[in-house]
Design a protein around this motif. Structure first.
Motif, short mmCIF file in Angstrom:
data_model
loop_
_atom_site.label_atom_id
_atom_site.label_comp_id
_atom_site.label_asym_id
_atom_site.label_seq_id
_atom_site.Cartn_x
_atom_site.Cartn_y
_atom_site.Cartn_z
N LYS B 120 0.84 -1.20 0.00
CA LYS B 120 0.00 0.00 0.00
C LYS B 120 0.88 1.25 0.00
N ALA B 121 1.97 1.23 0.74
CA ALA B 121 2.86 2.40 0.78
C ALA B 121 3.40 2.69 -0.62
N ARG B 122 3.75 1.63 -1.36
CA ARG B 122 4.26 1.83 -2.72
C ARG B 122 3.15 2.33 -3.64
N GLU B 123 1.96 1.78 -3.44
CA GLU B 123 0.81 2.22 -4.24
C GLU B 123 0.54 3.72 -4.00
N PHE B 124 0.68 4.17 -2.75
CA PHE B 124 0.48 5.59 -2.43
C PHE B 124 1.65 6.45 -2.92
N GLY B 125 2.74 5.82 -3.33
CA GLY B 125 3.87 6.58 -3.85
C GLY B 125 4.89 7.04 -2.82
N PHE B 126 4.82 6.49 -1.60
CA PHE B 126 5.85 6.81 -0.60
C PHE B 126 7.19 6.22 -1.04
N ASP B 127 8.30 6.93 -0.76
CA ASP B 127 9.56 6.27 -1.04
C ASP B 127 10.34 5.91 0.22
N ALA B 128 9.75 6.17 1.38
CA ALA B 128 10.37 5.71 2.62
C ALA B 128 9.31 5.09 3.51
N ILE B 129 9.73 4.07 4.25
CA ILE B 129 8.81 3.37 5.14
C ILE B 129 9.43 3.35 6.53
N ALA B 130 8.60 3.43 7.57
CA ALA B 130 9.12 3.53 8.93
C ALA B 130 8.22 2.78 9.90
N MET B 150 13.48 0.21 -0.81
CA MET B 150 12.94 1.46 -0.25
C MET B 150 13.78 1.92 0.92
N GLU B 151 13.85 3.23 1.13
CA GLU B 151 14.52 3.72 2.32
C GLU B 151 13.66 3.33 3.54
N CYS B 152 14.35 3.00 4.65
CA CYS B 152 13.62 2.43 5.78
C CYS B 152 14.15 2.98 7.10
N PHE B 153 13.24 3.41 7.96
CA PHE B 153 13.61 3.92 9.29
C PHE B 153 12.91 3.07 10.35
N VAL B 154 13.71 2.48 11.22
CA VAL B 154 13.15 1.59 12.22
C VAL B 154 13.57 2.07 13.61
N PHE B 155 12.60 2.34 14.46
CA PHE B 155 12.87 2.84 15.81
C PHE B 155 12.56 1.77 16.84
N ILE B 156 13.54 1.45 17.67
CA ILE B 156 13.34 0.42 18.69
C ILE B 156 13.88 0.92 20.04
N PRO B 157 13.33 0.41 21.13
CA PRO B 157 13.92 0.74 22.43
C PRO B 157 15.32 0.12 22.52
N ASP B 158 16.20 0.69 23.34
CA ASP B 158 17.59 0.21 23.30
C ASP B 158 17.85 -0.99 24.20
N ASP B 159 16.80 -1.62 24.74
CA ASP B 159 17.03 -2.79 25.61
C ASP B 159 16.49 -4.07 25.00
N LEU B 160 16.41 -4.12 23.66
CA LEU B 160 15.82 -5.30 23.02
C LEU B 160 16.75 -6.50 22.99
N GLU B 161 16.14 -7.68 22.81
CA GLU B 161 16.92 -8.91 22.66
C GLU B 161 17.85 -8.77 21.44
N ARG B 162 19.04 -9.36 21.56
CA ARG B 162 20.04 -9.29 20.49
C ARG B 162 19.50 -9.81 19.17
N GLY B 163 18.77 -10.93 19.25
CA GLY B 163 18.24 -11.54 18.03
C GLY B 163 17.36 -10.57 17.25
N LYS B 164 16.64 -9.76 17.99
CA LYS B 164 15.73 -8.83 17.31
C LYS B 164 16.48 -7.62 16.76
N VAL B 165 17.55 -7.21 17.43
CA VAL B 165 18.33 -6.07 16.93
C VAL B 165 19.07 -6.48 15.66
N VAL B 166 19.81 -7.59 15.73
CA VAL B 166 20.56 -8.06 14.56
C VAL B 166 19.59 -8.44 13.43
N GLY B 167 18.44 -8.98 13.84
CA GLY B 167 17.43 -9.40 12.87
C GLY B 167 16.83 -8.24 12.09
N SER B 168 17.03 -7.03 12.54
CA SER B 168 16.66 -5.85 11.74
C SER B 168 17.89 -5.30 11.03
#
Ligand SMILES: Cc1ncc(COP(=O)(O)O)c(C=O)c1O
Ligand SMILES: [Zn+2]
Lengths: 81, 416
Positions: B120-130, B150-168
């Motif tokens: 849907k974001a691409r259909e709307f013509g956005f070029d960045a997703i967050a 696509m350009e991508c911005f991901v915001f996470i709290p800084d106390d997440l599990e390692r697997g989830k940080v590396v997994g992004s």
């Protein structure tokens, strides 16, 4: 003046009090209820507040002192799992 | 084919808006939901057509609110529905199925919602997703953005599990760890979403994004042979997936693919973040937001956007809600692994622990055919169970050393 939206959550003790009414009388803020739901033990209201920023903050501090929980009114947390 | 999404409709006052990247009603601030042209869907999605489609959620393309021409297909969905007889026996049910969503491309059900959001974001013509996420959503958004370039911005709290940080991080998005609590990430991202013209998957494209979870309901019905179970137990964070599964099932009935469903829908939360389950226990439709404190970080949403609708749905379907402590969550993960060979993340532990409670209390009867949603894979939250698994036998490379160690463990000699 932009309207600020907050969500007030009441517990059983506050559900019966006319808090929104009192807020509008004790502070120079214009209140408008945008959405609300109340039942016997808890209730919430999404309130639009117009007025001077400081006055709004004083009104919200007053509500907190009454034991009301005050949150910015969004559609809930934007953080997801 | 484009898409049969007709409009956005306010869930509170019913006002309709044209399809656009907006999420809340200007009039009453209610959340907007996608409305469809079900007559067109009925024509485009017969059992035959669906059954001959791809083995992914795109087999339900006529139900998805996006033009499939914009999809980024990593192979999401149509995950196995597995008969879980050993687990059923352990908790006291006759028939239990596991919907194993750990096998999605980034190992969680979030690939379903992100599949729709990115198209849907691409259909709307956005070029960045967050997105703002505690991990699973971040992984999925980063992966799909990579697939789309696509350009991508991901915001996470800084106390997440390692697997989830590396997994992004592995997909090389702009990964931002925020020093602060979930509340702080929330506040920041709400502000950012007003200033940057990005597709914020769980804010301005949320109405479309959320629809992706309906595919869980479609799959369960199709995989059971075009019928519905007596009970479904699903984990709840915002409550979105829980409500969309039921929406999907009702839609299948509405377009004539299945008989009228009588499924009871029950939700699962961690005790340390249980606004919805607590409200259910207190017999009210109004939850009180909480400050999360649980190992089930993927479910740690203290102010759930769909909490009210989740509670209404329990009332509507005769379902309920339970909550599980951190110890029960770990035990739930282990029980699922040891009885069925499925390694779930903490959200899966919550589901199994709550299912167990619901059966033990008699809320789910032994004879009710039940489906449990296992929504994320265990390698993401390895910290939760790393110290709870049985130590390996540490031996020298000799037969003797092995038989000695095994005898010691069994408390009885092992004959060679
Ligand atoms: C693994 C997992 N299961 C379940 C959920 C619950 O999702 P919802 O916010 O739709 O209730 C999430 C995320 O929030 C999750 O990451
Ligand atoms: Zn409205």
């Amino acid at each position: 003046m932009p309207e600020r939206h907050v969500r007030l959550t009441f517990g059983a003790e506050q559900v019966r009090e006319p808090l929104v009414y009192q807020m509008g009388h004790q502070f120079k803020v214009v209140t408008s209820i945008r959405m609300a739901s109340i039942d016997r033990s808890v209730g919430w209201v999404i309130l639009g507040l117009e007025g001077d920023e400081d006055e709004i903050n004083r009104a919200l501090d007053w509500a907190r002192a009454k034991g009301v929980r005050v949150d910015d009114a969004t559609l809930g947390d934007v953080v997801e799992g | 084919m484009s898409s049969f999404n007709r409009a956005l409709k306010c869930r509170e006052c019913g006002r309709e808006y044209a399809i656009a990247p907006i999420f809340s009603c200007e009039f009453c601030f209610g959340p907007l939901e996608v409305a469809y042209d079900y007559d067109a869907i009925r024509e485009a999605a017969t059992r035959d057509i669906i059954e001959s489609g791809p083995n992914t959620l795109w087999r339900y393309a006529p139900f998805l609110p996006c033009d499939p021409a914009y999809k980024v297909d990593l192979g999401t969905g149509f995950t196995p529905l597995l008969r879980a007889d050993r687990l059923a026996k352990a908790i006291g049910l006759d028939t239990l199925w596991i919907k194993n969503d750990t096998v999605n491309p980034t190992w969680s059900f979030k690939d379903r919602v992100v599949s729709v959001a990115i198209a849907k974001a691409r259909e709307f013509g956005f070029d960045a997703i967050a997105c703002a996420s505690t991990g699973n959503l971040a992984n999925s958004v980063a992966a799909h953005a990579a697939g789309a370039g696509m350009e991508c911005f991901v915001f996470i709290p800084d106390d997440l599990e390692r697997g989830k940080v590396v997994g992004s991080a592995i997909y090389d998005p702009h990964l931002v760890t925020v020093r602060g609590s979930y509340d702080d990430v929330n506040r920041l991202c709400t502000e950012l979403s007003m200033q940057f013209n990005w597709a914020f998957v769980n804010i301005n494209v949320r109405p479309y994004y959320a629809e992706g979870s309906r595919s869980l309901g479609y799959e369960i019905a199709e995989q059971l042979g075009w019928r519905t179970p007596d009970h479904i137990v699903a984990p709840m964070a915002s409550g979105s997936m829980f409500t969309k599964i039921w929406k999907g099932i009702k839609e299948f009935h509405h377009v004539g693919l299945i008989d009228e469903p009588h499924t009871r829908m029950s939700g699962a939360q961690a005790t340390g973040c249980s606004p919805i389950s607590t409200a259910f226990a207190n017999d009210t439709l109004n939850f009180i937001p909480q400050k999360p404190n649980t190992i089930a970080k993927s479910l740690a949403i203290g102010n759930p956007a769909d909490g009210y609708y989740a509670l209404k749905q329990m009332e509507e379907t005769g379902g309920g809600a339970e909550m599980a402590t951190d110890e029960e969550i770990v035990a739930g993960i282990k029980l699922l692994a040891e009885t069925e060979g499925i390694f779930a993340e903490t959200a899966g532990g919550v589901t199994i622990a709550c299912l167990k409670r619901l059966v033990a209390s008699g809320f789910i009867k032994r004879g009710e055919e039940t489906v449990a949603i296992i929504s994320g894979g265990g390698l993401k939250t390895i910290e939760a169970v790393a110290d709870e698994v049985t130590e390996p036998l540490h031996i020298q490379p000799t037969v003797n050393s092995f038989t000695e160690a095994l005898s010691a463990r069994r408390g009885a000699p092992v004959s060679v």
